[in-house]
Design a protein around this motif. Structure first.
Motif, PDB file in Angstrom:
ATOM      1  N   ALA A  12       0.785  -1.113  -0.134  1.00  0.00           N
ATOM      2  CA  ALA A  12       0.083   0.099  -0.122  1.00  0.00           C
ATOM      3  C   ALA A  12       0.854   1.246  -0.020  1.00  0.00           C
ATOM      4  O   ALA A  12       1.850   1.304   0.541  1.00  0.00           O
ATOM      5  CB  ALA A  12      -1.038  -0.052   1.087  1.00  0.00           C
ATOM      6  N   LEU A  13       0.449   2.322  -0.826  1.00  0.00           N
ATOM      7  CA  LEU A  13       1.039   3.574  -0.739  1.00  0.00           C
ATOM      8  C   LEU A  13      -0.048   4.469  -0.652  1.00  0.00           C
ATOM      9  O   LEU A  13      -1.248   4.495  -1.161  1.00  0.00           O
ATOM     10  CB  LEU A  13       1.708   3.558  -2.067  1.00  0.00           C
ATOM     11  N   LEU A  14       0.277   5.475   0.011  1.00  0.00           N
ATOM     12  CA  LEU A  14      -0.684   6.801  -0.012  1.00  0.00           C
ATOM     13  C   LEU A  14       0.445   7.940  -0.371  1.00  0.00           C
ATOM     14  O   LEU A  14       1.312   8.300   0.239  1.00  0.00           O
ATOM     15  CB  LEU A  14      -0.938   6.988   1.389  1.00  0.00           C
ATOM     16  N   ALA A  15       0.210   8.494  -1.740  1.00  0.00           N
ATOM     17  CA  ALA A  15       0.906   9.264  -2.300  1.00  0.00           C
ATOM     18  C   ALA A  15       0.407  10.583  -2.438  1.00  0.00           C
ATOM     19  O   ALA A  15      -0.810  11.010  -2.305  1.00  0.00           O
ATOM     20  CB  ALA A  15       1.340   8.878  -3.811  1.00  0.00           C
ATOM     21  N   ALA A  16       1.169  11.676  -2.279  1.00  0.00           N
ATOM     22  CA  ALA A  16       1.010  13.158  -2.122  1.00  0.00           C
ATOM     23  C   ALA A  16       0.618  13.642  -3.351  1.00  0.00           C
ATOM     24  O   ALA A  16       1.431  13.351  -4.412  1.00  0.00           O
ATOM     25  CB  ALA A  16       2.233  13.997  -1.614  1.00  0.00           C
ATOM     26  N   GLY A  17      -0.260  14.419  -3.647  1.00  0.00           N
ATOM     27  CA  GLY A  17      -0.496  15.198  -4.566  1.00  0.00           C
ATOM     28  C   GLY A  17      -1.610  14.650  -5.472  1.00  0.00           C
ATOM     29  O   GLY A  17      -2.074  15.170  -6.597  1.00  0.00           O
ATOM     30  N   ALA A  18      -1.829  13.438  -5.643  1.00  0.00           N
ATOM     31  CA  ALA A  18      -1.127  12.165  -5.036  1.00  0.00           C
ATOM     32  C   ALA A  18      -1.782  10.754  -5.219  1.00  0.00           C
ATOM     33  O   ALA A  18      -2.723  10.826  -5.876  1.00  0.00           O
ATOM     34  CB  ALA A  18      -1.567  12.324  -3.521  1.00  0.00           C
ATOM     35  N   CYS A  19      -1.027   9.949  -5.081  1.00  0.00           N
ATOM     36  CA  CYS A  19      -1.472   8.986  -5.511  1.00  0.00           C
ATOM     37  C   CYS A  19      -1.652   7.946  -4.067  1.00  0.00           C
ATOM     38  O   CYS A  19      -0.626   7.885  -3.245  1.00  0.00           O
ATOM     39  CB  CYS A  19      -0.409   8.106  -6.307  1.00  0.00           C
ATOM     40  N   VAL A  20      -2.560   6.863  -4.028  1.00  0.00           N
ATOM     41  CA  VAL A  20      -2.614   6.168  -2.795  1.00  0.00           C
ATOM     42  C   VAL A  20      -2.526   4.785  -3.688  1.00  0.00           C
ATOM     43  O   VAL A  20      -3.238   4.341  -4.593  1.00  0.00           O
ATOM     44  CB  VAL A  20      -4.024   6.052  -2.122  1.00  0.00           C
ATOM     45  N   THR A  21      -1.561   3.932  -3.108  1.00  0.00           N
ATOM     46  CA  THR A  21      -1.332   2.816  -3.699  1.00  0.00           C
ATOM     47  C   THR A  21      -1.566   1.772  -2.909  1.00  0.00           C
ATOM     48  O   THR A  21      -0.908   1.721  -1.591  1.00  0.00           O
ATOM     49  CB  THR A  21       0.160   2.555  -4.260  1.00  0.00           C
ATOM     50  N   GLY A  68       3.011  12.330 -12.308  1.00  0.00           N
ATOM     51  CA  GLY A  68       4.009  13.128 -11.478  1.00  0.00           C
ATOM     52  C   GLY A  68       3.623  12.861  -9.887  1.00  0.00           C
ATOM     53  O   GLY A  68       4.202  13.885  -8.980  1.00  0.00           O
ATOM     54  N   LYS A  69       2.856  12.198  -9.683  1.00  0.00           N
ATOM     55  CA  LYS A  69       2.256  11.946  -8.164  1.00  0.00           C
ATOM     56  C   LYS A  69       3.418  11.460  -7.215  1.00  0.00           C
ATOM     57  O   LYS A  69       4.100  10.687  -7.846  1.00  0.00           O
ATOM     58  CB  LYS A  69       0.987  10.994  -8.105  1.00  0.00           C
ATOM     59  N   LYS A  70       3.310  11.604  -6.013  1.00  0.00           N
ATOM     60  CA  LYS A  70       4.118  11.181  -4.965  1.00  0.00           C
ATOM     61  C   LYS A  70       3.604  10.280  -3.810  1.00  0.00           C
ATOM     62  O   LYS A  70       2.371  10.676  -3.555  1.00  0.00           O
ATOM     63  CB  LYS A  70       5.023  12.368  -4.321  1.00  0.00           C
ATOM     64  N   VAL A  71       4.211   9.468  -3.164  1.00  0.00           N
ATOM     65  CA  VAL A  71       3.711   8.683  -2.084  1.00  0.00           C
ATOM     66  C   VAL A  71       3.679   9.499  -0.858  1.00  0.00           C
ATOM     67  O   VAL A  71       4.568  10.537  -0.457  1.00  0.00           O
ATOM     68  CB  VAL A  71       4.789   7.530  -1.914  1.00  0.00           C
ATOM     69  N   LEU A  72       2.645   9.200  -0.152  1.00  0.00           N
ATOM     70  CA  LEU A  72       2.437   9.886   1.359  1.00  0.00           C
ATOM     71  C   LEU A  72       2.889   8.876   2.191  1.00  0.00           C
ATOM     72  O   LEU A  72       3.342   9.055   3.385  1.00  0.00           O
ATOM     73  CB  LEU A  72       1.160  10.452   1.407  1.00  0.00           C
ATOM     74  N   GLY A  73       2.522   7.672   2.090  1.00  0.00           N
ATOM     75  CA  GLY A  73       2.876   6.571   2.987  1.00  0.00           C
ATOM     76  C   GLY A  73       2.544   5.358   2.354  1.00  0.00           C
ATOM     77  O   GLY A  73       1.987   5.075   1.526  1.00  0.00           O
ATOM     78  N   GLY A  74       2.657   4.201   3.212  1.00  0.00           N
ATOM     79  CA  GLY A  74       2.389   2.862   2.588  1.00  0.00           C
ATOM     80  C   GLY A  74       2.710   1.890   3.362  1.00  0.00           C
ATOM     81  O   GLY A  74       2.916   1.882   4.673  1.00  0.00           O
ATOM     82  N   GLY A  75       2.885   0.750   2.696  1.00  0.00           N
ATOM     83  CA  GLY A  75       3.042  -0.707   3.427  1.00  0.00           C
ATOM     84  C   GLY A  75       3.052  -1.928   2.413  1.00  0.00           C
ATOM     85  O   GLY A  75       2.685  -1.835   1.356  1.00  0.00           O
ATOM     86  N   ALA A  76       3.245  -2.957   2.893  1.00  0.00           N
ATOM     87  CA  ALA A  76       3.506  -4.003   2.323  1.00  0.00           C
ATOM     88  C   ALA A  76       3.091  -5.529   2.997  1.00  0.00           C
ATOM     89  O   ALA A  76       3.186  -5.364   4.489  1.00  0.00           O
ATOM     90  CB  ALA A  76       4.849  -4.501   1.696  1.00  0.00           C
ATOM     91  N   GLU A  77       2.744  -6.550   2.438  1.00  0.00           N
ATOM     92  CA  GLU A  77       2.311  -7.675   3.130  1.00  0.00           C
ATOM     93  C   GLU A  77       3.270  -8.950   2.509  1.00  0.00           C
ATOM     94  O   GLU A  77       3.349  -9.078   1.250  1.00  0.00           O
ATOM     95  CB  GLU A  77       1.074  -8.058   3.240  1.00  0.00           C
ATOM     96  N   ALA A  78       3.767  -9.798   3.366  1.00  0.00           N
ATOM     97  CA  ALA A  78       4.487 -10.991   2.950  1.00  0.00           C
ATOM     98  C   ALA A  78       3.367 -12.198   3.100  1.00  0.00           C
ATOM     99  O   ALA A  78       2.916 -12.348   4.280  1.00  0.00           O
ATOM    100  CB  ALA A  78       5.650 -11.335   3.609  1.00  0.00           C
ATOM    101  N   ARG A  79       3.022 -12.796   2.162  1.00  0.00           N
ATOM    102  CA  ARG A  79       2.000 -14.094   2.193  1.00  0.00           C
ATOM    103  C   ARG A  79       2.819 -15.243   2.098  1.00  0.00           C
ATOM    104  O   ARG A  79       3.465 -15.515   0.877  1.00  0.00           O
ATOM    105  CB  ARG A  79       0.849 -13.913   1.022  1.00  0.00           C
TER     106      ARG A  79
END
Length: 111
Positions: A12-21, A68-79
């Motif tokens: 997961a990503l939370l991107a500034a301006g912005a992209c949430v991934t 040109g969006k930027k990430v604000l925050g995020g995370g990942a999961e190993a399965r």
């Protein structure tokens, strides 16, 4: 807070301006739920998804924000059985998020 819910997804990503991934397993992707999550975001933010995939242990999976969006925050999961998340951090340029994992006893891991 709505953003906490997004950050619990696989990559997961939370991107500034912005992209949430966020990354959710392709088999469990729910289009109406994804649309609802997108609608809940502040204006100018975007929800981007990356399905879970098996990769060799310690191989990076990188998810980038569009344009040109930027990430604000995020995370990942190993399965997987005995899967361990080794790393979860933004790219050096702030345009994406990296997830790294490993799985004891196996050559690959779901990220």
């Amino acid at each position: 807070m709505q953003f906490k819910k997004l950050l619990t997804l696989p990559l997961a990503l939370l991107a500034a301006g912005a992209c949430v991934t966020t990354a959710a397993a392709a088999s469990t992707t729910n289009v109406p739920a994804a649309a609802a999550r997108q609608a809940a975001l502040p204006s100018g933010y975007q929800l981007v998804t990356l399905p879970n995939a098996n990769v060799p242990n310690f191989q990076r999976r990188t998810l980038y924000c569009p344009g040109g969006k930027k990430v604000l925050g995020g995370g990942a999961e190993a399965r997987g059985n005995r899967a361990i998340l080794v790393g979860s951090f933004p790219t050096d340029d702030g345009r994406g998020w990296i997830g790294i994992g490993r799985q004891d006893g196996y050559n690959d891991v779901g990220i």
